[in-house]
Design a protein around this motif. Structure first.
Motif, short mmCIF file in Angstrom:
data_model
loop_
_atom_site.label_atom_id
_atom_site.label_comp_id
_atom_site.label_asym_id
_atom_site.label_seq_id
_atom_site.Cartn_x
_atom_site.Cartn_y
_atom_site.Cartn_z
N SER A 138 42.47 49.26 43.25
CA SER A 138 41.98 47.74 43.84
C SER A 138 40.52 48.27 44.80
O SER A 138 40.88 46.66 45.64
N VAL A 139 41.29 48.89 46.02
CA VAL A 139 40.16 49.08 47.10
C VAL A 139 38.75 49.12 46.77
O VAL A 139 38.08 48.71 47.45
N SER A 140 38.46 49.45 45.47
CA SER A 140 37.17 49.88 45.74
C SER A 140 37.12 48.59 44.34
O SER A 140 35.78 48.18 43.71
N ALA A 141 37.52 47.51 44.54
CA ALA A 141 37.45 46.40 43.32
C ALA A 141 35.76 45.56 43.10
O ALA A 141 35.01 45.26 44.33
N VAL A 142 35.66 45.49 41.95
CA VAL A 142 34.17 44.46 41.78
C VAL A 142 34.41 43.19 41.80
O VAL A 142 35.16 42.24 40.60
N GLU A 143 33.47 42.64 42.24
CA GLU A 143 32.72 41.12 42.27
C GLU A 143 32.64 40.95 40.68
O GLU A 143 31.86 41.25 40.55
N MET A 144 33.23 39.56 40.26
CA MET A 144 32.91 39.57 38.86
C MET A 144 33.47 37.91 39.35
O MET A 144 34.32 37.43 39.77
N SER A 145 32.57 36.41 37.74
CA SER A 145 32.88 35.63 37.68
C SER A 145 34.17 35.15 37.39
O SER A 145 34.62 36.18 36.00
N ALA A 146 35.08 34.30 36.68
CA ALA A 146 35.84 33.79 35.71
C ALA A 146 34.97 34.60 34.31
O ALA A 146 35.64 34.94 33.49
N GLY A 198 55.60 36.06 35.45
CA GLY A 198 55.24 36.36 34.30
C GLY A 198 54.88 35.64 33.57
O GLY A 198 56.49 35.08 33.75
N ARG A 199 54.42 34.86 32.11
CA ARG A 199 54.67 35.32 31.45
C ARG A 199 53.53 36.28 30.13
O ARG A 199 52.49 36.53 30.38
N TYR A 200 53.81 35.58 29.13
CA TYR A 200 53.35 36.34 28.04
C TYR A 200 52.52 34.60 27.68
O TYR A 200 52.31 34.23 27.72
N VAL A 201 51.11 35.64 26.61
CA VAL A 201 50.10 34.16 26.48
C VAL A 201 49.09 35.21 25.53
O VAL A 201 49.11 36.49 25.23
N ASN A 202 48.60 34.37 24.90
CA ASN A 202 48.21 34.90 23.44
C ASN A 202 45.94 34.78 23.84
O ASN A 202 46.42 34.55 25.23
N ARG A 203 45.31 35.42 23.60
CA ARG A 203 43.67 35.61 24.19
C ARG A 203 43.23 34.56 24.20
O ARG A 203 42.58 34.07 25.46
N ALA A 204 43.57 33.44 23.75
CA ALA A 204 42.81 32.47 23.59
C ALA A 204 43.42 30.77 25.09
O ALA A 204 42.68 30.85 26.13
N GLU A 205 44.90 31.76 25.12
CA GLU A 205 45.43 31.06 26.75
C GLU A 205 44.73 32.44 27.78
O GLU A 205 44.49 31.03 28.96
N LEU A 206 45.01 33.31 27.55
CA LEU A 206 44.27 33.92 28.46
C LEU A 206 42.62 33.54 29.35
O LEU A 206 42.69 33.64 31.08
N GLU A 207 42.39 33.70 27.96
CA GLU A 207 40.88 32.98 28.53
C GLU A 207 40.94 31.70 29.21
O GLU A 207 40.25 31.94 30.97
N ALA A 208 41.97 30.90 28.73
CA ALA A 208 41.85 29.39 29.57
C ALA A 208 42.34 29.27 31.10
O ALA A 208 41.81 29.44 31.66
N LEU A 209 43.55 30.87 30.53
CA LEU A 209 43.93 30.73 32.10
C LEU A 209 42.73 31.64 33.56
O LEU A 209 42.76 31.30 34.00
N VAL A 210 41.89 32.55 33.15
CA VAL A 210 41.32 33.00 33.68
C VAL A 210 40.42 32.60 34.33
O VAL A 210 39.79 32.05 35.53
N HIS A 211 39.60 31.10 33.33
CA HIS A 211 38.51 29.89 33.19
C HIS A 211 38.85 29.21 34.15
O HIS A 211 38.58 28.42 35.65
N ALA A 212 40.44 28.83 34.46
CA ALA A 212 40.79 27.62 35.26
C ALA A 212 41.79 28.55 36.53
O ALA A 212 42.81 27.59 37.69
N LEU A 213 41.43 29.96 37.11
CA LEU A 213 42.19 30.20 38.44
C LEU A 213 41.67 29.78 39.73
O LEU A 213 40.64 28.56 39.70
N SER A 235 50.73 28.77 41.35
CA SER A 235 48.89 28.26 40.45
C SER A 235 49.47 28.62 39.33
O SER A 235 47.85 28.20 38.71
N ILE A 236 50.10 28.78 38.09
CA ILE A 236 49.29 29.42 37.31
C ILE A 236 51.20 29.34 36.80
O ILE A 236 52.10 29.58 36.71
N PRO A 237 50.75 27.90 35.80
CA PRO A 237 52.23 27.29 34.90
C PRO A 237 52.83 28.17 33.77
O PRO A 237 52.65 28.89 33.09
N GLY A 238 54.11 27.47 33.98
CA GLY A 238 55.19 28.79 33.13
C GLY A 238 55.38 29.94 33.27
O GLY A 238 56.40 30.88 33.00
#
Length: 111
Positions: free
Chosen positions: A18-26, A79-94, A102-105
């Motif tokens: 976490s100290v060396s975290a890398v910048e990335m877009s969603a 927290g909550r469990y998500v499937n792959r499609a939900e995870l992608e949607a969540l990351v894009h909507a961060l 800020s994260i439903p459910g």
């Protein structure tokens, strides 16, 4: 919007703290990181500008992921469990600021 990511990919030994975290877009997170989460020992952390964290923990046997916003001071997380499609949607909507509201459910879970 850019986030910073840290991770451990167990099978390859790749690790970014976490100290060396890398910048990335969603988009880059979804394209470059999610497929690499294949073991229960892998994890991905996404940090906002204020160092708030969303953690992603894969559960490959159940074909799902556990996403959580840890609250270290409370020794708990939301927290909550998500499937792959939900995870992608969540990351894009961060939002710019990650928190449990800020994260439903999300559900509270003490450690």
């Amino acid at each position: 919007m850019l986030f910073r990511v840290f991770y451990l990919i167990n099978r390859s030994g790749e690790r970014v703290s976490s100290v060396s975290a890398v910048e990335m877009s969603a988009k880059a997170i979804c394209e470059q990181m999610l497929d690499r989460l294949q073991s229960e020992d892998d994890y991905l952390g996404i940090l906002d500008a204020e160092d708030n964290t969303l953690q992603v923990l894969p559960e490959p046997d159940q074909q799902r992921y556990y996403v959580e916003v840890p609250l270290d001071a409370a020794k708990a997380s939301f927290g909550r469990y998500v499937n792959r499609a939900e995870l992608e949607a969540l990351v894009h909507a961060l939002p710019a600021r990650i928190n449990e509201r800020s994260i439903p459910g999300l559900t509270y879970r003490p450690w």
